[in-house]
Write an enzyme that holds these catalytic residues in place. Structure first.
Site, PDB file in Angstrom:
ATOM      1  N   ASP A 119      37.299  35.675  50.746  1.00  0.00           N
ATOM      2  CA  ASP A 119      37.954  36.734  50.081  1.00  0.00           C
ATOM      3  C   ASP A 119      38.692  36.125  48.607  1.00  0.00           C
ATOM      4  O   ASP A 119      39.068  35.080  48.627  1.00  0.00           O
ATOM      5  CB  ASP A 119      39.197  37.328  50.717  1.00  0.00           C
ATOM      6  N   HIS A 170      36.913  43.732  46.777  1.00  0.00           N
ATOM      7  CA  HIS A 170      38.161  43.658  47.015  1.00  0.00           C
ATOM      8  C   HIS A 170      39.128  43.892  46.154  1.00  0.00           C
ATOM      9  O   HIS A 170      40.296  43.463  46.010  1.00  0.00           O
ATOM     10  CB  HIS A 170      38.067  41.848  47.475  1.00  0.00           C
ATOM     11  N   HIS A 174      43.937  43.002  43.480  1.00  0.00           N
ATOM     12  CA  HIS A 174      44.430  42.513  44.685  1.00  0.00           C
ATOM     13  C   HIS A 174      45.789  43.235  45.126  1.00  0.00           C
ATOM     14  O   HIS A 174      46.586  42.657  45.478  1.00  0.00           O
ATOM     15  CB  HIS A 174      44.655  41.012  45.331  1.00  0.00           C
ATOM     16  N   HIS A 264      39.060  32.166  52.662  1.00  0.00           N
ATOM     17  CA  HIS A 264      39.268  32.634  51.328  1.00  0.00           C
ATOM     18  C   HIS A 264      38.796  31.599  50.562  1.00  0.00           C
ATOM     19  O   HIS A 264      38.873  30.147  50.856  1.00  0.00           O
ATOM     20  CB  HIS A 264      40.920  32.673  51.052  1.00  0.00           C
TER      21      HIS A 264
END
Length: 299
Positions: A119, A170, A174, A264
């Site tokens: 991510d 995503h 964020h 990540h």
């Protein structure tokens, strides 16, 4: 916000995190049955999705239990998901897309199959190292990218496409979606779909809510944009920089058929994540796991 600012935003939002929800089961990608992913917050009626028991302080997760553009050969063991959202006839015809109420958490079916997901990127400091390792072992993964990072690193999205990886949405910056209006959520999703399509060659078919915080609007808007919601089963908590050995242990301890691993490749110093992948990936393969990515079967 860029690179390290994503980590700052994450830590600020985590301070107000609420209790995490649970989920049910269904599909080739299954809806999870265990508790939440640790420190990811849920608010405003959201479902915070994840897998395995975690401590309130974000301790180690205790687990339970191809490709767009230049397409590489799909092995017989690659799993396929019959679409429920906005694909095929549902996307262009009169039917409204069906909407999930909970995110998909794990892969179900036969065989020792797992999915690795990353991510917040792409980040030119860390994403290339992850891609290098995946290429070395001929493994595909999923990358849930933030639009503002992708816009500055389109070459890395093009490389993901060329090497058979799946790129998911995503959001752009964020944010905590449960604190936004429907219009803002759509803007965050749609702008990221656009930059992915421009750099990757296809619009994303998968979506992951930042912080694992889902609500009805996120599911509905994601479906309208033709995306399936995917969460995770095992959280490495690598964003807390717990040490390379701890990340390795969390993945190897959590390894099981159907597991979706969350890591990540941006949002802070991800050098531990890069080193950990180099250690646990060959071990998973030696243990007989098939690391794959989902292929959507069009209606």
């Amino acid at each position: 916000m860029k690179k390290d600012q994503l980590l700052t935003r994450r830590r600020v939002l985590l301070a107000g995190g609420a209790a995490l929800g649970a989920a049910g089961t269904a599909g080739l990608f299954a809806l999870g049955t265990t508790g939440g992913p640790g420190p990811e917050p849920s608010a405003g009626g959201a479902t915070a999705a994840g897998g395995g028991a975690t401590t309130p302080a974000g301790g180690a997760t205790a687990p339970t239990g191809g490709a767009p553009v230049r397409r590489l050969p799909v092995t017989p063991s690659t799993y396929r998901l019959q679409p429920l959202t906005g694909y095929g006839e549902a996307r262009t015809g009169p039917r409204r897309p069906r909407v999930r109420r909970e995110p998909l958490l794990r892969l179900s079916g036969r065989g020792r199959t797992m999915v690795l997901t990353f991510d917040d990127g792409p980040d030119p400091r860390y994403t290339p190292g992850i891609l290098d390792t995946l290429r070395e072992y001929d493994v595909r993964a999923m990358f849930f990218v933030c639009g503002e990072m992708a816009a500055d690193n389109k070459d890395l999205l093009a490389r993901m496409a060329d090497e058979g990886h799946v790129v998911g949405n995503h959001t752009w910056s964020h944010p905590l979606l449960t604190s936004l209006t429907r219009g803002r959520i759509r803007s965050e999703m749609e702008s990221t779909c656009d930059v992915i399509e421009d750099a990757y060659g296809e619009r994303p078919q998968w979506f992951r809510a930042p912080y694992g915080a889902w609500n009805r609007a996120a599911f509905q808007l994601g479906a309208e944009l033709g995306m399936e919601p995917l969460a995770w089963t095992v959280d490495t908590l690598d964003w807390t920089t717990p040490g390379t050995r701890t990340i390795i242990d969390r993945v190897e301890y959590g390894a099981a058929p159907g597991v979706v691993v969350l890591s990540h490749d941006a949002g802070g110093d991800r050098s531990q994540s890069v080193r950990a992948l180099r250690a646990y990936l060959p071990q998973l393969l030696d243990d007989g796991y098939h690391i794959t990515v989902p292929r959507r079967q069009y209606a």
